[in-house]
Design a protein around this motif. Structure first.
Motif, PDB file in Angstrom:
ATOM      1  N   VAL A 197       3.953  -1.825  -4.689  1.00 10.53           N
ATOM      2  CA  VAL A 197       3.731  -1.637  -3.261  1.00 10.53           C
ATOM      3  C   VAL A 197       3.882  -2.977  -2.549  1.00 10.53           C
ATOM      4  CG1 VAL A 197       2.106  -0.892  -1.487  1.00 10.53           C
ATOM      5  CG2 VAL A 197       2.121   0.258  -3.706  1.00 10.53           C
ATOM      6  N   LYS A 198       4.819  -3.053  -1.626  1.00 12.10           N
ATOM      7  CA  LYS A 198       5.037  -4.288  -0.876  1.00 12.10           C
ATOM      8  C   LYS A 198       3.972  -4.424   0.207  1.00 12.10           C
ATOM      9  CE  LYS A 198       8.275  -6.583   2.239  1.00 12.10           C
ATOM     10  NZ  LYS A 198       9.564  -6.457   2.963  1.00 12.10           N
ATOM     11  N   VAL A 199       3.333  -5.598   0.259  1.00  8.55           N
ATOM     12  CA  VAL A 199       2.356  -5.893   1.299  1.00  8.55           C
ATOM     13  C   VAL A 199       3.087  -6.537   2.471  1.00  8.55           C
ATOM     14  CG1 VAL A 199       0.301  -7.219   1.914  1.00  8.55           C
ATOM     15  CG2 VAL A 199       0.460  -6.150  -0.339  1.00  8.55           C
ATOM     16  N   ILE A 200       3.046  -5.887   3.626  1.00  4.62           N
ATOM     17  CA  ILE A 200       3.709  -6.399   4.828  1.00  4.62           C
ATOM     18  C   ILE A 200       2.862  -7.472   5.489  1.00  4.62           C
ATOM     19  CG2 ILE A 200       4.548  -5.776   7.134  1.00  4.62           C
ATOM     20  CD1 ILE A 200       5.139  -2.984   6.058  1.00  4.62           C
ATOM     21  N   ALA A 201       1.543  -7.239   5.572  1.00  2.84           N
ATOM     22  CA  ALA A 201       0.634  -8.196   6.205  1.00  2.84           C
ATOM     23  C   ALA A 201      -0.762  -8.015   5.637  1.00  2.84           C
ATOM     24  CB  ALA A 201       0.630  -8.013   7.716  1.00  2.84           C
ATOM     25  N   GLU A 202      -1.513  -9.091   5.653  1.00  2.75           N
ATOM     26  CA  GLU A 202      -2.872  -9.057   5.124  1.00  2.75           C
ATOM     27  C   GLU A 202      -3.769  -9.965   5.961  1.00  2.75           C
ATOM     28  OE1 GLU A 202      -4.974 -11.157   1.340  1.00  2.75           O
ATOM     29  OE2 GLU A 202      -3.231  -9.913   0.868  1.00  2.75           O
ATOM     30  N   THR A 203      -4.889  -9.421   6.440  1.00  4.23           N
ATOM     31  CA  THR A 203      -5.892 -10.224   7.137  1.00  4.23           C
ATOM     32  C   THR A 203      -7.242  -9.924   6.511  1.00  4.23           C
ATOM     33  OG1 THR A 203      -6.585  -8.601   8.821  1.00  4.23           O
ATOM     34  CG2 THR A 203      -4.558  -9.859   9.261  1.00  4.23           C
ATOM     35  N   LYS A 250       3.409  12.220   1.276  1.00  6.41           N
ATOM     36  CA  LYS A 250       3.765  11.676  -0.037  1.00  6.41           C
ATOM     37  C   LYS A 250       5.249  11.347  -0.143  1.00  6.41           C
ATOM     38  CE  LYS A 250       3.694  12.813  -4.989  1.00  6.41           C
ATOM     39  NZ  LYS A 250       3.260  13.781  -6.031  1.00  6.41           N
ATOM     40  N   LEU A 251       6.112  12.220   0.363  1.00  8.14           N
ATOM     41  CA  LEU A 251       7.552  12.029   0.231  1.00  8.14           C
ATOM     42  C   LEU A 251       8.139  11.074   1.265  1.00  8.14           C
ATOM     43  CD1 LEU A 251       8.756  15.661  -0.593  1.00  8.14           C
ATOM     44  CD2 LEU A 251       8.351  13.765  -2.174  1.00  8.14           C
ATOM     45  N   VAL A 252       7.313  10.643   2.211  1.00  8.30           N
ATOM     46  CA  VAL A 252       7.770   9.782   3.298  1.00  8.30           C
ATOM     47  C   VAL A 252       7.367   8.338   2.999  1.00  8.30           C
ATOM     48  CG1 VAL A 252       7.588   9.337   5.790  1.00  8.30           C
ATOM     49  CG2 VAL A 252       7.626  11.687   4.932  1.00  8.30           C
ATOM     50  N   SER A 253       8.164   7.395   3.443  1.00  6.56           N
ATOM     51  CA  SER A 253       7.904   5.975   3.205  1.00  6.56           C
ATOM     52  C   SER A 253       7.554   5.269   4.509  1.00  6.56           C
ATOM     53  CB  SER A 253       9.133   5.322   2.565  1.00  6.56           C
ATOM     54  OG  SER A 253      10.282   5.541   3.380  1.00  6.56           O
ATOM     55  N   GLY A 254       7.093   4.001   4.372  1.00  9.50           N
ATOM     56  CA  GLY A 254       6.936   3.188   5.569  1.00  9.50           C
ATOM     57  C   GLY A 254       5.597   2.516   5.755  1.00  9.50           C
ATOM     58  N   ALA A 255       5.399   1.974   6.965  1.00  9.19           N
ATOM     59  CA  ALA A 255       4.242   1.138   7.287  1.00  9.19           C
ATOM     60  C   ALA A 255       2.949   1.945   7.312  1.00  9.19           C
ATOM     61  CB  ALA A 255       4.469   0.446   8.626  1.00  9.19           C
ATOM     62  N   LEU A 256       1.963   1.450   6.573  1.00  4.80           N
ATOM     63  CA  LEU A 256       0.659   2.102   6.474  1.00  4.80           C
ATOM     64  C   LEU A 256      -0.411   1.018   6.534  1.00  4.80           C
ATOM     65  CD1 LEU A 256      -0.820   4.921   5.635  1.00  4.80           C
ATOM     66  CD2 LEU A 256      -0.959   3.826   3.393  1.00  4.80           C
ATOM     67  N   VAL A 257      -1.428   1.210   7.383  1.00  4.08           N
ATOM     68  CA  VAL A 257      -2.507   0.236   7.503  1.00  4.08           C
ATOM     69  C   VAL A 257      -3.782   0.794   6.880  1.00  4.08           C
ATOM     70  CG1 VAL A 257      -3.114   1.042   9.841  1.00  4.08           C
ATOM     71  CG2 VAL A 257      -3.847  -1.221   9.067  1.00  4.08           C
ATOM     72  N   LEU A 258      -4.505  -0.052   6.140  1.00  2.00           N
ATOM     73  CA  LEU A 258      -5.795   0.319   5.565  1.00  2.00           C
ATOM     74  C   LEU A 258      -6.832  -0.713   5.989  1.00  2.00           C
ATOM     75  CD1 LEU A 258      -3.492   0.857   3.037  1.00  2.00           C
ATOM     76  CD2 LEU A 258      -5.481   2.171   2.289  1.00  2.00           C
ATOM     77  N   LEU A 267      13.039  10.339   6.296  1.00  2.00           N
ATOM     78  CA  LEU A 267      12.005  10.083   7.291  1.00  2.00           C
ATOM     79  C   LEU A 267      11.226   8.848   6.851  1.00  2.00           C
ATOM     80  CD1 LEU A 267      10.543  11.014   9.886  1.00  2.00           C
ATOM     81  CD2 LEU A 267       9.059  12.422   8.436  1.00  2.00           C
ATOM     82  N   HIS A 268      11.194   7.830   7.713  1.00  2.00           N
ATOM     83  CA  HIS A 268      10.609   6.549   7.350  1.00  2.00           C
ATOM     84  C   HIS A 268       9.779   6.010   8.503  1.00  2.00           C
ATOM     85  CE1 HIS A 268      10.272   2.592   5.468  1.00  2.00           C
ATOM     86  NE2 HIS A 268      10.662   2.056   6.608  1.00  2.00           N
ATOM     87  N   ALA A 269       8.537   5.615   8.224  1.00  2.00           N
ATOM     88  CA  ALA A 269       7.667   5.015   9.240  1.00  2.00           C
ATOM     89  C   ALA A 269       8.098   3.574   9.453  1.00  2.00           C
ATOM     90  CB  ALA A 269       6.213   5.088   8.794  1.00  2.00           C
ATOM     91  N   SER A 270       8.899   3.331  10.482  1.00  2.00           N
ATOM     92  CA  SER A 270       9.564   2.041  10.646  1.00  2.00           C
ATOM     93  C   SER A 270       8.713   0.974  11.331  1.00  2.00           C
ATOM     94  CB  SER A 270      10.867   2.222  11.422  1.00  2.00           C
ATOM     95  OG  SER A 270      10.621   2.838  12.673  1.00  2.00           O
ATOM     96  N   SER A 271       7.644   1.359  11.999  1.00  2.00           N
ATOM     97  CA  SER A 271       6.743   0.354  12.563  1.00  2.00           C
ATOM     98  C   SER A 271       5.425   0.996  12.984  1.00  2.00           C
ATOM     99  CB  SER A 271       7.373  -0.366  13.760  1.00  2.00           C
ATOM    100  OG  SER A 271       7.423   0.481  14.890  1.00  2.00           O
ATOM    101  N   ILE A 272       4.404   0.146  13.059  1.00  2.00           N
ATOM    102  CA  ILE A 272       3.099   0.589  13.556  1.00  2.00           C
ATOM    103  C   ILE A 272       2.526  -0.529  14.413  1.00  2.00           C
ATOM    104  CG2 ILE A 272       1.857  -0.250  11.489  1.00  2.00           C
ATOM    105  CD1 ILE A 272      -0.027   2.183  11.903  1.00  2.00           C
ATOM    106  N   TYR A 310       3.835  -4.194  13.207  1.00  2.00           N
ATOM    107  CA  TYR A 310       4.333  -4.475  11.866  1.00  2.00           C
ATOM    108  C   TYR A 310       5.500  -3.535  11.557  1.00  2.00           C
ATOM    109  CZ  TYR A 310       0.005  -7.084  11.427  1.00  2.00           C
ATOM    110  OH  TYR A 310      -1.024  -7.984  11.623  1.00  2.00           O
ATOM    111  N   PRO A 311       6.705  -4.105  11.419  1.00  2.00           N
ATOM    112  CA  PRO A 311       7.882  -3.282  11.095  1.00  2.00           C
ATOM    113  C   PRO A 311       8.036  -3.086   9.595  1.00  2.00           C
ATOM    114  CG  PRO A 311       8.567  -5.531  11.535  1.00  2.00           C
ATOM    115  CD  PRO A 311       7.070  -5.497  11.718  1.00  2.00           C
ATOM    116  N   SER A 312       8.721  -2.021   9.248  1.00  2.00           N
ATOM    117  CA  SER A 312       9.062  -1.735   7.852  1.00  2.00           C
ATOM    118  C   SER A 312      10.550  -1.397   7.812  1.00  2.00           C
ATOM    119  CB  SER A 312       8.246  -0.551   7.317  1.00  2.00           C
ATOM    120  OG  SER A 312       8.746  -0.124   6.061  1.00  2.00           O
ATOM    121  N   PRO A 313      11.345  -2.161   7.062  1.00  2.00           N
ATOM    122  CA  PRO A 313      12.796  -1.911   7.036  1.00  2.00           C
ATOM    123  C   PRO A 313      13.137  -0.599   6.352  1.00  2.00           C
ATOM    124  CG  PRO A 313      12.205  -3.548   5.385  1.00  2.00           C
ATOM    125  CD  PRO A 313      10.962  -3.290   6.191  1.00  2.00           C
ATOM    126  N   LEU A 314      14.255  -0.032   6.719  1.00  2.00           N
ATOM    127  CA  LEU A 314      14.719   1.213   6.120  1.00  2.00           C
ATOM    128  C   LEU A 314      14.999   0.987   4.631  1.00  2.00           C
ATOM    129  CD1 LEU A 314      15.272   3.984   7.467  1.00  2.00           C
ATOM    130  CD2 LEU A 314      17.689   3.351   7.527  1.00  2.00           C
TER     131      LEU A 314
END
Length: 328
Positions: A78-84, A138-146, A294-299, A311-315
């Motif tokens: 799992v690629k980490v886009i950002a961490e605070t 589950k079948l979709v990819s992209g930016a997710l914040v926790l 279907l891809h969540a490209s930014s949040i 935070y963007p997520s590339p295709l």
């Protein structure tokens, strides 16, 4: 590392079938397709799609080594886009559920993150969904914040509930649109159709023309078989038109289960490659998808300091290859 030379008798074979023959039982076809999609196999040094047809004399090479998904799958998957200190934003891969649930036996996002972010398990309202303030299919990819602490969980959840979070998706749908933008305002219900367990149904269009810029129904129409309906609104704009397909930027205003997939299926433009909300055979194409396009490209949201964060997520590679193949 593997290197194969395409023989004359193998001319015209599709890449995934070629590798199935070469690798035998050491790897399933699904895993081979996933490896191709991730660019782990090249043809004459170039990344190609699963549906690539081979020519005699070409070299098929394992470029990066194939990673197997197993019980030991970890943050490396799992690629980490950002961490605070307050949250972590990840690039969720397709095929991985966000959190544990009945019927899910594979590692989930929160389980993959557990070693690096153990504090997640003390955050949230449900121990099965630690730190989870929103989900992606589950079948979709992209930016997710926790959320990494309870204060941030409450802060972010409030923004999701008040629709202050901006989510953008990239979708390839079947068919073409006359207008450059539109709004789908159709409530959703659980399907009662036999054999469609887990499927979401948008209420009928009540004779609305599918060439309109928006699809809406009055409140009086928002009931079916006494089932509970959920309000759902999806905005979209055309990014690029192709023969028989359209690339869209999609902005869901609500966050219902399968919302985007069900909405576009309801108006006659299902997401390409969607195994649950598939559409007409007339839109079949030469490309092969093993997941919905279907891809969540930014949040975008406001952090606890009051600053807006985007935070963007590339295709993913597989989807980029398909767009390029269509002429994008």
């Amino acid at each position: 590392m593997h290197l194969f030379l395409v023989e004359e008798r193998e001319r015209g074979m599709r890449l995934d079938k070629f590798l199935v023959e070469k690798l035998g039982s050491s790897m399933s076809r699904a895993k081979i397709q996933k490896a191709i999609e991730e660019g782990q196999w090249t043809v004459d040094g170039k990344e190609v799609s699963v549906h690539h047809f081979l020519k005699a004399g070409q070299k098929v090479e394992e470029a990066k080594g194939i990673k197997e998904m197993s019980e030991e799958t970890s943050l490396d998957e799992v690629k980490v886009i950002a961490e605070t200190e307050d949250y972590v934003v990840i690039d969720k891969p397709s095929g991985v559920a966000v959190h544990p649930a009945p019927g899910i036996d594979e590692p989930t996002v929160v389980e993959m993150l557990a070693d690096r972010y153990p504090e997640l398990y003390s955050v949230g309202e449900d121990p099965m969904r630690p730190g989870v303030v929103h989900r992606i299919d589950k079948l979709v990819s992209g930016a997710l914040v926790l959320a990494r602490n309870q204060a941030t969980f409450t802060h972010l959840k409030r923004q999701f509930q008040s629709r202050e979070v901006t989510k953008q998706y990239i979708a390839l749908v079947q068919g073409t649109f006359v207008n450059d933008e539109g709004v789908i305002d159709l409530p959703l219900v659980r399907s009662t159709t036999k054999g469609k367990r887990g499927k979401i149904q948008a209420l009928p269009l009540a004779g609305k023309s599918q060439t309109r810029a928006d699809w809406t129904q009055t409140n009086a129409e928002r009931s079916v078989d006494n089932r509970k309906t959920r309000e759902a609104v999806t905005k979209f704009e055309v990014a690029k038109r192709f023969p028989r397909f359209t690339l869209l930027r999609v902005f869901p205003e609500t966050g219902r289960t399968h919302q985007i997939r069900a909405h576009f299926a309801a108006i006659g433009h299902p997401i390409a490659g969607d195994p649950l909300y598939h559409g007409s055979r007339k839109y079949k194409s030469s490309f092969i998808l093993t997941r919905p396009f279907l891809h969540a490209s930014s949040i975008s949201f406001v952090d606890r300091e009051g600053n807006e964060q985007t935070y963007p997520s590339p295709l993913p590679h597989m989807l980029r290859v398909i767009v390029d193949g269509l002429g994008g």
